[in-house]
Scaffold this motif. Structure first.
Motif, mmCIF file in Angstrom:
data_model
loop_
_atom_site.group_PDB
_atom_site.id
_atom_site.type_symbol
_atom_site.label_atom_id
_atom_site.label_comp_id
_atom_site.label_asym_id
_atom_site.label_seq_id
_atom_site.Cartn_x
_atom_site.Cartn_y
_atom_site.Cartn_z
ATOM 1 N N ASN A 389 17.301 16.376 -26.885
ATOM 2 C CA ASN A 389 16.423 15.790 -28.017
ATOM 3 C C ASN A 389 16.152 16.624 -29.161
ATOM 4 O O ASN A 389 15.086 17.094 -29.321
ATOM 5 N N ALA A 390 17.397 16.561 -29.881
ATOM 6 C CA ALA A 390 17.390 17.010 -31.366
ATOM 7 C C ALA A 390 16.231 16.402 -32.137
ATOM 8 O O ALA A 390 15.656 17.505 -32.820
ATOM 9 N N CYS A 391 15.790 15.454 -31.994
ATOM 10 C CA CYS A 391 14.743 15.202 -32.911
ATOM 11 C C CYS A 391 13.372 15.808 -32.864
ATOM 12 O O CYS A 391 12.733 16.027 -33.747
ATOM 13 N N LEU A 392 12.923 15.941 -31.576
ATOM 14 C CA LEU A 392 11.847 16.830 -31.042
ATOM 15 C C LEU A 392 12.121 18.259 -30.748
ATOM 16 O O LEU A 392 11.267 18.794 -30.019
ATOM 17 N N MET A 393 13.006 18.757 -31.332
ATOM 18 C CA MET A 393 13.388 20.243 -31.198
ATOM 19 C C MET A 393 12.507 21.205 -32.196
ATOM 20 O O MET A 393 12.474 20.737 -33.272
ATOM 21 N N ALA A 394 11.789 22.187 -31.705
ATOM 22 C CA ALA A 394 10.980 22.679 -32.783
ATOM 23 C C ALA A 394 11.419 23.457 -33.582
ATOM 24 O O ALA A 394 12.852 23.909 -33.485
ATOM 25 N N PRO A 395 11.002 23.827 -34.899
ATOM 26 C CA PRO A 395 11.647 24.462 -36.072
ATOM 27 C C PRO A 395 12.335 25.727 -35.825
ATOM 28 O O PRO A 395 13.560 25.742 -35.955
ATOM 29 N N GLU A 396 11.613 26.789 -34.825
ATOM 30 C CA GLU A 396 12.362 27.815 -34.484
ATOM 31 C C GLU A 396 13.600 27.559 -33.841
ATOM 32 O O GLU A 396 14.412 28.564 -33.763
ATOM 33 N N VAL A 397 13.823 26.523 -33.012
ATOM 34 C CA VAL A 397 14.893 26.269 -32.125
ATOM 35 C C VAL A 397 15.925 25.634 -32.839
ATOM 36 O O VAL A 397 17.134 25.897 -32.944
ATOM 37 N N ALA A 398 15.590 24.459 -33.702
ATOM 38 C CA ALA A 398 16.627 23.690 -34.482
ATOM 39 C C ALA A 398 17.204 24.447 -35.808
ATOM 40 O O ALA A 398 18.342 24.180 -36.129
ATOM 41 N N PRO A 437 13.061 7.460 -45.822
ATOM 42 C CA PRO A 437 12.169 8.274 -46.570
ATOM 43 C C PRO A 437 10.934 8.981 -45.836
ATOM 44 O O PRO A 437 10.432 9.961 -46.445
ATOM 45 N N ASN A 438 10.439 7.972 -45.140
ATOM 46 C CA ASN A 438 9.348 8.389 -44.199
ATOM 47 C C ASN A 438 9.313 9.268 -43.074
ATOM 48 O O ASN A 438 8.567 9.770 -42.715
ATOM 49 N N GLY A 439 10.816 9.530 -42.846
ATOM 50 C CA GLY A 439 10.933 10.279 -41.394
ATOM 51 C C GLY A 439 11.150 11.667 -41.781
ATOM 52 O O GLY A 439 11.175 12.053 -42.986
ATOM 53 N N LEU A 440 10.855 12.472 -40.913
ATOM 54 C CA LEU A 440 10.817 13.904 -40.866
ATOM 55 C C LEU A 440 11.815 14.453 -40.014
ATOM 56 O O LEU A 440 12.206 14.064 -38.957
ATOM 57 N N ASP A 441 12.409 15.536 -40.583
ATOM 58 C CA ASP A 441 13.307 16.452 -39.977
ATOM 59 C C ASP A 441 12.839 17.660 -39.525
ATOM 60 O O ASP A 441 12.299 18.391 -40.286
ATOM 61 N N SER A 442 12.846 18.085 -38.293
ATOM 62 C CA SER A 442 12.112 19.297 -37.658
ATOM 63 C C SER A 442 12.676 20.696 -38.396
ATOM 64 O O SER A 442 12.098 21.710 -38.404
ATOM 65 N N ARG A 443 13.951 20.446 -38.923
ATOM 66 C CA ARG A 443 14.706 21.691 -39.463
ATOM 67 C C ARG A 443 13.969 22.077 -40.841
ATOM 68 O O ARG A 443 14.262 23.222 -41.284
ATOM 69 N N LYS A 444 13.532 20.874 -41.509
ATOM 70 C CA LYS A 444 13.263 21.370 -43.020
ATOM 71 C C LYS A 444 11.824 20.408 -43.378
ATOM 72 O O LYS A 444 11.600 20.603 -44.789
ATOM 73 N N LEU A 469 1.895 21.590 -35.131
ATOM 74 C CA LEU A 469 3.012 21.038 -35.662
ATOM 75 C C LEU A 469 3.296 22.247 -36.678
ATOM 76 O O LEU A 469 3.960 21.992 -37.831
ATOM 77 N N ARG A 470 2.664 23.495 -36.853
ATOM 78 C CA ARG A 470 2.909 24.297 -37.777
ATOM 79 C C ARG A 470 4.472 25.070 -37.599
ATOM 80 O O ARG A 470 4.880 25.036 -36.629
ATOM 81 N N ARG A 471 4.897 25.033 -38.730
ATOM 82 C CA ARG A 471 6.458 25.433 -38.679
ATOM 83 C C ARG A 471 6.637 26.847 -38.172
ATOM 84 O O ARG A 471 7.428 27.108 -37.404
ATOM 85 N N ASN A 472 5.799 27.658 -38.463
ATOM 86 C CA ASN A 472 5.805 29.124 -38.147
ATOM 87 C C ASN A 472 5.114 29.152 -36.846
ATOM 88 O O ASN A 472 3.943 29.144 -36.607
ATOM 89 N N PRO A 473 6.065 29.648 -35.687
ATOM 90 C CA PRO A 473 5.391 29.759 -34.322
ATOM 91 C C PRO A 473 4.170 30.742 -34.300
ATOM 92 O O PRO A 473 3.387 30.681 -33.417
ATOM 93 N N ASN A 474 4.531 31.904 -35.055
ATOM 94 C CA ASN A 474 3.427 32.843 -35.011
ATOM 95 C C ASN A 474 2.136 32.335 -35.558
ATOM 96 O O ASN A 474 0.936 33.019 -35.337
#
Length: 563
Positions: A389-398, A437-444, A469-474
């Motif tokens: 499920n690439a769409c719901l892959m966390a940023p640090e993984v994607a 345009p309203n969609g989001l990509d977990s990578r960016k 949903l913060r990008r930085n896991p820390n």
């Protein structure tokens, strides 16, 4: 401890320190050397470190002792007498500080002890098997197979029944959707309380050993007797190749009651739904092997996606649903398991006796559950599977780039996916599924691009979703801390906002009161079972540090985000 008592204790402590510093040559020597590590002892005794104290207590003791030694050294060098008002004030302040630190440490010890007692009390309760008798079922022909109720990319699921699997309560878990004031068809699982999942076997071989080795991840939620033969003569523990971890039972994680290999049958809809994965004896053009793995579980009426298509949860039900997912994810993380494919299709739903949705996480085919890896996966090659499920892959993984020494940390990845699924729970489109345009990509994506949840959603719930949903896991709370945030918001009311929750004593007192309430409610009949289960999960896993972190996140979130 009263102010008067603190002052008297501070004066006594200051005098004793001053007396030992002025009259004991060893203390003055320790002052010149810094006095950090060794305690001053009478002549004739060897100075030894305080090795028996915990590290954080030794830190306070050493720091205070070093400060005292420096103050004493300065007093001697400046020839200040004991009767000097300035000197008395310095040591009085020092004594007050030492008393306050001692009081805080005492409160921390008492709070930690209370948490340990609460954990021990609520961890004793075991998850009850929903079936009164389940002592057979290691062969496919022991089940009555019904219609197909689900299909994924690697398996098909059928409703089933067996005479040895009798539900404890004959409840009809049903949903009713209103469209134009006309009720739609209601589904029921009363006649088929079980679900049989048939894995598709392509290239794994036809021996039981090869099948269990290839599909071992599906056995992660299996109960201890799932692979045990009926007669007890032959027990398959799954010791074939790399054995995954087994997760212990939890109200929000699916339980596999039976797992066995058998010949692939021609089940209803097989020729139309999945002809290519059938063996050649059933379909000449099929590519499947003759035997495969079968998993037997409880039958749930809906997936989360199906449930949300016909029902709109209330604001409290929605919060409880998010909380259940966090509790399930936390249970997996504590045992070193990452699901890595969390989505609304992999969450099952039933209604408790009070009509509240109960959620369970299922489908562990993509999970990370290796004994020697934990929640961290070496990512030295693109051939390494980072999950589904690439769409719901966390940023640090994607965004991970393979290379020497690269490791993907999944400890907060599933919690991030829960934050994305929360949009679906509260009636909105998942922004990470949306195209255009309203969609989001977990990578960016940027955090400011996250859409707002509906205004009826409680403020604390919106804070939790935004933090997850913060990008930085820390900077992202763990599943446990996020769950504690919702627990405090649900069961603590506004007490955490109006009282000084930084006080360890008040936190411990609230936990003790909450434990008493849960125990008393457990003795009285209640329609709903979801809320008591959640409260017990909270108290069975409570730690003072994690509770303080949760309150800190709540306060920060309310100040940071303006909804």
């Amino acid at each position: 401890m009263s102010v008067k008592h603190l002052v008297l204790r501070g004066v006594q402590l200051g005098r004793s320190l001053l007396h030992s510093g002025l009259l004991n040559p060893a203390a003055r020597a320790a002052a010149r050397l810094g006095g950090e590590r060794l305690r001053v002892t009478p002549l004739g005794r060897a100075a030894q470190p305080r090795s028996l104290l915990p590290a954080r207590y030794r830190y306070y003791r050493v720091s205070l002792r070093g400060l005292a030694a420096q103050l004493q050294s300065r007093a001697v060098r400046r020839l200040l007498g004991v009767a000097s008002p300035r000197n008395r004030a310095v040591f009085l302040a020092f004594g007050l500080g030492a008393g306050l630190v001692e009081q805080q440490l005492q409160e921390e010890r008492a709070g930690s002890a209370a948490c340990r007692d609460i954990q021990a009390l609520f961890k004793k309760k075991k998850l009850q098997n929903p079936f009164r008798s389940f002592n057979s079922g290691y062969k496919l022909d022991e089940y009555v197979i019904g219609k197909q109720i689900g299909k994924g990319c690697n398996a098909a699921v059928y409703e089933a029944a067996a005479p040895f699997a009798i539900p404890r309560e004959s409840e009809r878990c049903s949903l009713l959707e209103q469209k134009d004031a006309e009720p739609c068809v209601t589904r029921s699982v009363a006649d088929f309380p079980l679900a049989v999942k048939m894995m598709w076997n392509i290239g794994a071989g036809s021996s039981s050993e090869a099948i269990l080795n290839s599909m071992s991840q599906e056995l992660v939620p299996a109960c201890p007797k799932a692979l045990e033969e009926e007669n007890g003569a032959n027990t398959l523990h799954g010791h074939f190749g790399n054995v995954p971890k087994r997760v212990s039972p939890h109200p929000n994680v699916i339980t596999v009651y039976r797992a066995f290999t058998a010949d692939v049958p021609l089940l209803p809809g097989a020729q139309e739904e999945y002809p290519d994965v059938l063996p050649p004896r059933l379909n000449p053009a099929g590519m499947g092997n003759s035997r495969t793995l079968f998993l037997v579980m409880k039958n749930y009426p809906y997936t989360l996606r199906q449930y949300l298509e016909v029902s709109v949860p209330s604001k409290k039900e929605g919060t409880l649903m998010v909380l259940q997912l966090l509790e399930g994810v936390d249970h997996l993380c504590r045992q070193g398991i990452a699901h890595r494919d969390l989505k609304s299709d992999n969450v099952l739903v039933e209604l408790d006796s009070g009509g509240c949705p109960r959620l369970v996480i299922t489908d562990f085919g993509c999970c990370l559950a290796e004994t020697d890896l934990g929640l961290k996966l070496p990512f030295n090659s693109r051939c390494v599977n980072r999950g589904g499920n690439a769409c719901l892959m966390a940023p640090e993984v994607a965004t991970a780039v393979p290379g020497p020494g690269v490791v993907i940390d999944y400890s907060k990845a599933d919690a991030w996916a829960v934050g994305a699924i929360a949009y679906e729970i509260f009636g909105q489109r998942n922004p990470f599924y949306t195209t255009g345009p309203n969609g989001l990509d977990s990578r960016k994506y940027e955090e400011k691009q996250l859409p707002l949840l509906p205004s009826y959603v409680p403020t604390d719930t919106r804070v939790v979703v935004r933090l997850l949903l913060r990008r930085n896991p820390n900077r992202r709370p763990s599943a446990r801390v996020a769950a504690n945030m919702l627990h405090v918001s649900l069961w603590g009311g506004q007490a955490w906002a109006h009282q000084d929750w930084a006080s360890l004593k008040k936190m411990a007192d609230w936990l003790l009161c909450q434990s008493a309430v849960v125990l008393l409610n457990g003795r009285s009949p209640s329609r709903s079972t979801v809320e008591p289960e959640l409260q017990r999960c909270f108290l069975a896993n409570i730690k003072l540090e994690e509770l303080r972190a949760a309150v800190g996140f709540l306060i920060f979130g309310r100040e940071q985000y303006s909804f």
